[in-house]
Design an enzyme around this catalytic site. Structure first.
Site, mmCIF file in Angstrom:
data_model
loop_
_atom_site.group_PDB
_atom_site.id
_atom_site.type_symbol
_atom_site.label_atom_id
_atom_site.label_comp_id
_atom_site.label_asym_id
_atom_site.label_seq_id
_atom_site.Cartn_x
_atom_site.Cartn_y
_atom_site.Cartn_z
ATOM 1 N N GLN B 237 0.829 -1.204 0.000
ATOM 2 C CA GLN B 237 0.000 0.000 0.000
ATOM 3 C C GLN B 237 0.863 1.255 0.000
ATOM 4 O OE1 GLN B 237 -2.786 -2.205 3.194
ATOM 5 N NE2 GLN B 237 -3.429 -0.115 2.817
ATOM 6 N N ARG B 384 -8.853 -0.997 7.848
ATOM 7 C CA ARG B 384 -9.857 -0.090 7.324
ATOM 8 C C ARG B 384 -10.211 0.996 8.331
ATOM 9 N NH1 ARG B 384 -13.854 -1.812 2.745
ATOM 10 N NH2 ARG B 384 -14.550 0.243 2.149
ATOM 11 N N CYS B 385 -9.181 1.535 8.956
ATOM 12 C CA CYS B 385 -9.419 2.673 9.835
ATOM 13 C C CYS B 385 -8.137 3.446 9.938
ATOM 14 C CB CYS B 385 -9.878 2.236 11.216
ATOM 15 S SG CYS B 385 -8.599 2.208 12.462
ATOM 16 N N GLU B 757 -13.125 4.463 5.123
ATOM 17 C CA GLU B 757 -13.027 3.810 6.416
ATOM 18 C C GLU B 757 -14.167 4.151 7.356
ATOM 19 O OE1 GLU B 757 -8.287 3.433 5.933
ATOM 20 O OE2 GLU B 757 -9.066 4.953 7.245
#
Lengths: 204, 803
Positions: B237, B384-385, B757
């Site tokens: 990423q 996802r945060c 998110e």
């Protein structure tokens, strides 16, 4: 993953013969499906192997068995088995087994077993949820074989064994059972049968 | 110039710019199976790597015997820590200031830790050879519970840190202690608590979960010994950060390291870190002079790559009798596993957890997070945060509900009473964050109206009054504030590199364009949405704008895609780069139209002379001129680069409501309704936002209702296959209802805040609140996740609600 097993199995064989067999690690091991003692390292220490086959996959556990206590008077052995397979699983079993005479029947006795089994790696990860039932099934098969082997021993021979003497030397060793593999399919079938039996047993 | 001029709105529509639900450009290749993932890459002469992993969670390595493995035909090498030692690569730095073993050095610290690698002609030989490597261990006592890890006589896990009384984040008070990090004002919080008439507290565990992306991690490392160049295709990423780290570790100059992140099959934080597998494949390629591929299997992915959460939290609120919150105190014990390998900005070992005052105006607050080593895999990434925001939102939303129950105030009403009011923005929280914008009250009312909240509460009351009801009904309501867009480089860096992001745009002579970014899409649809920003800024149809990311040899340096930072940071860089081009284009257009720049108006896709619609130059006209005959004194070409350092984070928010029906006989929880209202500021592509929200809600559903990584006392991970680990499919996933409000960010060039998110951060506490609410009438204030049927049934039994 740790499992504690406490089991009592009535055996249709007299206590002396059962003890003669139990105190012989090599012969006892041969009663376990797929298990085998491959080498005696010291008086109380052995090398062994267990082969498990589930469908096309085979796991071979190699390890050691140490007899940490052998009490002739109480007909009790304590042993510690440790093993690992190449695929990333390991297991240990702390076992106390004793033969208790049946006061009501001289031709019968009880095999008392307490085991703490610890499994690590893939066996714990994938097989964890089935461990108790698999262990119980294996023990069931073991006891059946154990009883048959003990019954085949020369009767009352064990009574003459002086305390502390090497049981293997004193009692005629039974013909080593052919090494069978632990067959996964029959295990699965046994589990399914056991589960249904439990299900209906509870309802009735 | 007699031709009819197409009306501006039609021209605007043809651009497919900001606000248009443009179809995803990526999908054409994905739905045809034509994506190009790391495992699709096959290079001539490529070898394959497999990893020998520890079956036990804690032990000393007594002996490693490679002989049997090396004897297998097709095996090229077996490497252990001892082989990496001369290269000083047996340990590597983590993003959190700790070190992690690349291959276990004398000790293994968690189950499935990397012990040795095997390089072979194909994947199958490598796997067989990995089984043939014999490793003997001496088992050591295992520590799974972080509270046990801190006992005075707990086993020493990290012998390599012996005698180190301070770490990257301050003093270490115990051999298994990593850091203690504080934020807020403890004295002020204590004073607020001392004076408050009402105090509530709650302990909660946010369990260890794993992002479990569809594509596991992997790489193809290819070192060219003639050129001295290293190319690595990798599931990352953050490819630019990987390049910097790989250069630092390998000694290959950064100019000769090329990192390519091709199509990525989901990241969710799992693909931020640098894993031993990557390092080993790179080392093997350098040593052997041949390309080496390593692709994890699913079990390896769940067991050894970065997990998320595992926060044991104690929250306390002080309040007035009518429910106005006066103070907040939080203590966390954070289980970081065997190495501190969190991926947070350097200064924040607990990420942005201090957003835990949430959407509420709380005058005094303090939080303290204690990081602890255990015999579990390292990680602690943002699943996802944005850096521990999920944990923070979970905590505050749970605490507000606990307070509401204590005071018997409705859970919507207590939120109304405590929200930061619109006129308070920009609002500085007790933890020092400056919330950019928000408008919570109307968003809450919109949701309550949409679901007819009073009717739901009435139905619930009726259900509770009926002792024969087969189900329990619960209503979960959450009003969360996210913090994304990390971040201002004065506050945020990773390994010393500021968390800016970048964009380079080139307008070609014929008016089409290419844009390259320092971020990398993993399903977010950057190739679609980034083009829309440029389309609106420069009046070029998004269809002719190519977006490229992930190749460090072509893209400008950026910190990558995680923590919902692409739109807030890279999206801003795009707008700013476009505006540089726009400014130059205006000069060229003025020259072409022979007027001064100030006489030009911009309209959709063209500069026109004020007052005369027939005199104009489109961006395509200007582009041609820029390459053909630029005005005297102006450089030819039409391109720009912008590195955007955001002045602040952005603060998206949302109001989520969930209704559940719990079967009192089986414990099964049915999600009857889930209503999600999100405010992510300016909406670039509503369809993609909708998709992001559906995905985030589904992952949130997975976490709240089923995902867990259970360990037994020996440190065996009992949930590392998809047989055990819950990944919802269309069968389990509930229906989602979505809604929105728009409160633009005042500091972002296009007012966008980021969204991916929010649905994850917001939905997990909502599901949880709904399940707890079903038990609220019998005095239950909290139940730990996951809410599997068995666990819920146990709760039903415990509270005499089972039938």
């Amino acid at each position: 993953m740790e499992v504690k097993l406490e089991k009592q199995y009535p055996l249709a064989v007299d206590a002396d013969r059962a003890w003669a067999l139990l105190s012989d690690v090599k012969a006892t091991a041969a009663c376990m499906p797929g298990a085998q003692i491959t080498e005696q390292l010291t008086e109380t220490s052995y090398k062994g192997a267990v082969k498990v086959k589930v469908g096309p996959a085979t796991a071979q556990f190699g390890g050691t068995v140490d007899v940490t206590e052998r009490n002739e008077a109480e007909r009790r052995v304590v042993m510690l088995g440790k093993g690992a397979d190449k695929g990333g699983s390991s297991a240990s079993m702390d076992l106390t087994a004793a033969i208790v005479a049946d006061p009501a029947n001289a031709q019968a006795c009880i095999l008392n077993g307490t085991a703490v089994v610890i499994v690590n790696g893939k066996f714990a990860q994938f097989g964890g949820r089935m461990m108790v039932s698999v262990s119980e099934m294996l023990l069931g098969q073991f006891v059946e074989q154990f009883q048959a082997t003990a019954q085949a021993l020369a009767p009352a021979g064990g009574a003459d064994v002086p305390a502390g003497a090497d049981a293997t030397a004193a009692s005629p060793a039974p013909a080593p059972a052919p090494v069978r593999e632990l067959d996964g399919l029959s295990i699965v079938w046994g589990l399914i049968k056991g589960w249904f039996a439990q299900l209906f047993g509870r309802r009735s | 110039m007699s031709a009819v001029i197409q009306p501006a709105d039609e021209r605007e529509a043809s651009l497919a710019g900001i606000g248009v639900s443009r179809l995803r450009k990526e999908d054409a290749r994905f739905i045809q199976g034509k994506g190009n993932y790391v495992d699709d890459i096959k290079l001539p002469g490529m070898l394959h790597m497999d990893i020998v992993r520890s079956p036990i969670a804690h032990g000393r390595i007594k002996r490693i015997n490679k002989e049997a493995a090396l004897a297998i035909p097709g095996v090229h090498a077996v490497l252990t820590a001892d082989d990496l030692k001369p290269l000083k690569l047996h340990w590597m730095p983590t993003l959190a200031g700790d070190v992690a073993a690349v291959l276990a050095d004398e000790k293994v610290h968690f189950q499935m830790q990397e012990v040795a690698i095997v390089i072979a002609d194909d994947r199958y030989i490598a796997a067989d050879a990995a089984e043939a490597v014999e490793v003997e261990y001496e088992e050591l006592p295992v520590v799974i519970d972080p509270y046990d890890a801190l006992l005075p006589d707990a086993p020493v896990l990290r012998e390599d840190l012996a005698g180190k009384t301070s770490g990257a984040h301050g003093p270490r008070e115990h051999h298994n202690h990593i850091f203690t990090w504080d934020a807020g004002d403890l004295a002020a919080a204590d004073a607020a608590f001392a004076a408050a008439p009402i105090k509530v507290e709650q302990h909660m565990h946010y369990p260890r979960v794993h992002p479990c992306p569809l594509e596991t991690c992997g790489c193809v490392a290819s070192f060219d010994p003639i050129r001295g160049e290293l190319t690595t295709y990798i599931t990352s990423q953050a490819p630019h950060v990987v390049r910097t780290v790989v250069s630092m570790l390998s000694g290959v100059p950064e100019s000769k390291v090329r990192i390519v992140s091709p199509d990525i099959g989901g990241g969710f934080g799992n693909k931020v870190g640098i894993y031993p597998g990557y390092v080993c494949a790179i080392v093997a390629s350098i040593v052997l002079g041949r390309p080496v591929k390593w692709i994890e299997d699913r079990i390896e992915n769940i067991s050894s790559t970065a997990f998320a959460r595992d926060y044991h939290m104690d929250g306390q609120l002080a309040a007035t009798e009518d429910g106005k919150i006066l103070g907040l105190k939080v203590n966390v014990v954070a289980d970081h596993g065997a190495f501190d390998a969190c991926a947070d900005p350097t200064k924040f070992p607990a990420g942005l957890f201090h957003i835990c005052s949430g959407s509420y105006d709380i005058a005094a607050a303090h939080c303290s997070v204690k990081g602890v080593y255990t015999n579990k895999a390292p990680g602690g990434v943002a699943y996802r945060c944005s850096f521990r925001v999920t944990e923070a939102v979970y905590l505050i939303e749970r605490m507000v509900d606990v307070l509401a129950q204590r005071l018997n105030i409705d859970k919507a009403e207590i939120r109304r009473r405590n929200f930061i009011r619109k006129e308070q923005f920009p609002y500085t929280s007790a933890f020092g964050f400056e919330y950019d914008s928000g408008d919570y009250h109307p968003a809450l009312e919109k949701v309550l109206d949409a679901v007819d909240y009073p009717a739901l509460r009435a139905e619930q009351a009726a259900r509770r009054a009926d002792p024969n009801s087969p189900t329990l009904m619960g209503i979960g309501l959450v009003s969360f504030t996210e913090i994304v867009g990390a971040g201002p480089s004065k506050m945020c860096d990773i390994l010393g590199v500021g968390m800016f992001d970048s964009c380079e745009i080139r307008i070609h002579p014929t008016g089409s364009a290419i844009a390259r970014m320092g971020t990398i899409t993993q399903g977010q649809g950057h190739q679609t949405t980034y083009a829309q920003i440029i389309a609106t800024e420069l009046g070029i149809p998004s269809e002719v704008i190519q977006v490229e990311e992930g190749d460090t040899s072509t893209a400008p340096y950026g910190l990558g895609t995680y923590g919902s930072r692409s739109t807030p940071v890279a999206g801003a860089a795009i707008a700013m780069a476009a505006r540089k081009i726009h400014a130059k284009a205006r000069k060229i257009a003025a020259h072409m139209l022979e007027v001064s720049e100030s006489d030009l108006d911009w309209e959709v896709d063209r500069f026109k002379v004020r007052g005369d619609d027939s005199k104009f130059k489109t961006m395509a006209d200007v582009a041609w001129q820029a390459y053909h005959q630029p005005p005297a004194g102006l450089e030819p070409g039409l391109e720009a680069v912008h590195y955007y350092d955001p002045p602040n984070f952005t603060f998206p928010f949302g109001i989520y409501l969930c209704v559940v029906d719990i079967d009192r006989a089986t414990g099964e929880t049915k999600i009857r309704r889930f209503y999600a209202l999100d405010d992510c500021g300016t909406r670039i592509n509503p369809m993609i936002i909708e998709g992001q929200i559906h995905g985030g809600l589904t992952e949130g559903f997975a976490v709240a209702m089923g995902q867990q990584m259970p360990f037994d006392a020996q440190g065996n991970l009992l949930g590392n296959t998809l047989m055990d680990y819950f990944l919802p499919t269309a069968v389990e996933t509930p229906k989602w209802e979505t809604d929105y409000t728009v409160t633009p960010s005042p500091h972002h060039p296009i007012g966008a805040k980021g969204v991916a998110e929010s649905p994850h951060v917001g939905s997990i506490p909502t599901f949880n609140a709904a399940v707890v609410d079903a038990f609220a009438h019998v005095g239950v204030t909290h139940l730990d996740m996951p809410h599997t049927a068995f666990r819920v049934w146990q709760a039903l039994k415990a509270h005499n609600l089972a039938i």
